[in-house]
Write an enzyme that holds these catalytic residues in place. Structure first.
Site, PDB file in Angstrom:
ATOM      1  N   GLU A  18       0.850  -1.197   0.000  1.00  0.00           N
ATOM      2  CA  GLU A  18       0.000   0.000   0.000  1.00  0.00           C
ATOM      3  C   GLU A  18       0.886   1.247   0.000  1.00  0.00           C
ATOM      4  O   GLU A  18       1.804   1.359   0.807  1.00  0.00           O
ATOM      5  CB  GLU A  18      -0.886  -0.014   1.254  1.00  0.00           C
ATOM      6  CG  GLU A  18      -1.592   1.288   1.563  1.00  0.00           C
ATOM      7  CD  GLU A  18      -2.180   1.327   2.974  1.00  0.00           C
ATOM      8  OE1 GLU A  18      -2.354   2.444   3.506  1.00  0.00           O
ATOM      9  OE2 GLU A  18      -2.462   0.259   3.549  1.00  0.00           O
TER      10      GLU A  18
ATOM     11  N   LYS B  31     -10.101  -2.611   8.631  1.00  0.00           N
ATOM     12  CA  LYS B  31      -8.805  -2.251   9.209  1.00  0.00           C
ATOM     13  C   LYS B  31      -9.067  -1.678  10.604  1.00  0.00           C
ATOM     14  O   LYS B  31      -9.610  -0.573  10.728  1.00  0.00           O
ATOM     15  CB  LYS B  31      -8.146  -1.218   8.292  1.00  0.00           C
ATOM     16  CG  LYS B  31      -6.977  -0.472   8.885  1.00  0.00           C
ATOM     17  CD  LYS B  31      -6.478   0.555   7.854  1.00  0.00           C
ATOM     18  CE  LYS B  31      -5.884   1.749   8.527  1.00  0.00           C
ATOM     19  NZ  LYS B  31      -5.412   2.761   7.560  1.00  0.00           N
TER      20      LYS B  31
END
Length: 208
Positions: free
Chosen positions: A42, A131
């Site tokens: 990411e 998350k």
């Protein structure tokens, strides 16, 4: 937008988070990352030239890495990230527009959530995995406690997951792990000591 690979994600369910590095440094880190069997990377939206970096990563690592854009706060930025080739989106918050947009387009989105209500809301809106952030303030016991009534949701603790506690998070019910500075050792990167960084990555791979 590139296709997200479920197989790659499951192979090593750690999402490495890179923030603030230039393109050449990111590419060097990614080469070492891939060489040690990592499969999900990411790049945060608040990195310089983020979309250029994502494009370069896609060009070099398509089929070897799922490349996503993180710290995404708006639907506008989501569209830019996907245009650059990102195959998944990560947010630090529960943004309904972003989650719904990704879910409609069948793009995996990992929204940041803190409370049980936020976690459930993110999942209900269409999050692939939630998350749980910041996990440094919560710890494995929080995941375990929340996962008890919400066992149908996949959790990805992020922020504070380390070599010392990754196993505890796993036993608590985490299905994946978001890792930044503890995974990407800044001193090794500054020295361009890719050999030491590879050995460092290897420890995390073994800990899984």
């Amino acid at each position: 937008m590139k296709k997200f690979s479920e197989e790659l994600f499951a192979q090593t369910p750690i999402v490495g988070i890179l923030r603030g590095y230039d393109k050449e440094t990111v590419l060097e880190i990614a080469r070492t990352f891939v060489s040690e069997g990592f499969t999900n990377l990411e790049i945060t939206k608040n990195s310089p030239n983020v979309f250029e970096i994502i494009e370069a990563l896609v060009d070099e690592f398509q089929g070897k890495l799922n490349i996503g854009c993180g710290t995404v706060l708006t639907k506008k930025d989501t569209k830019k990230a996907l245009k650059a080739g990102a195959s998944f989106i990560v947010t630090p918050i529960v943004n309904k527009d972003v989650i719904r947009f990704c879910a409609k387009k069948e793009i995996p989105v990992f929204p940041g959530a803190f409370s049980p209500t936020e976690i459930y809301t993110a999942w209900k809106l269409g999050a692939k995995m939630v998350k749980v952030f910041p996990s440094a303030n919560l710890g494995p016991s929080y995941i375990k406690n929340v996962a008890a009534p919400l066992d149908f949701i996949d959790f990805m603790p992020t922020g504070g997951v380390s070599l010392e506690n990754i196993d505890e998070f796993k036993k608590a019910g985490a299905k994946a792990f978001g890792m930044g500075g503890l995974l990407f050792d800044s001193e090794m990167i500054e020295r361009k000591d890719w050999h030491s960084l590879a050995l460092h990555f290897r420890k995390f791979k073994e800990a899984l």
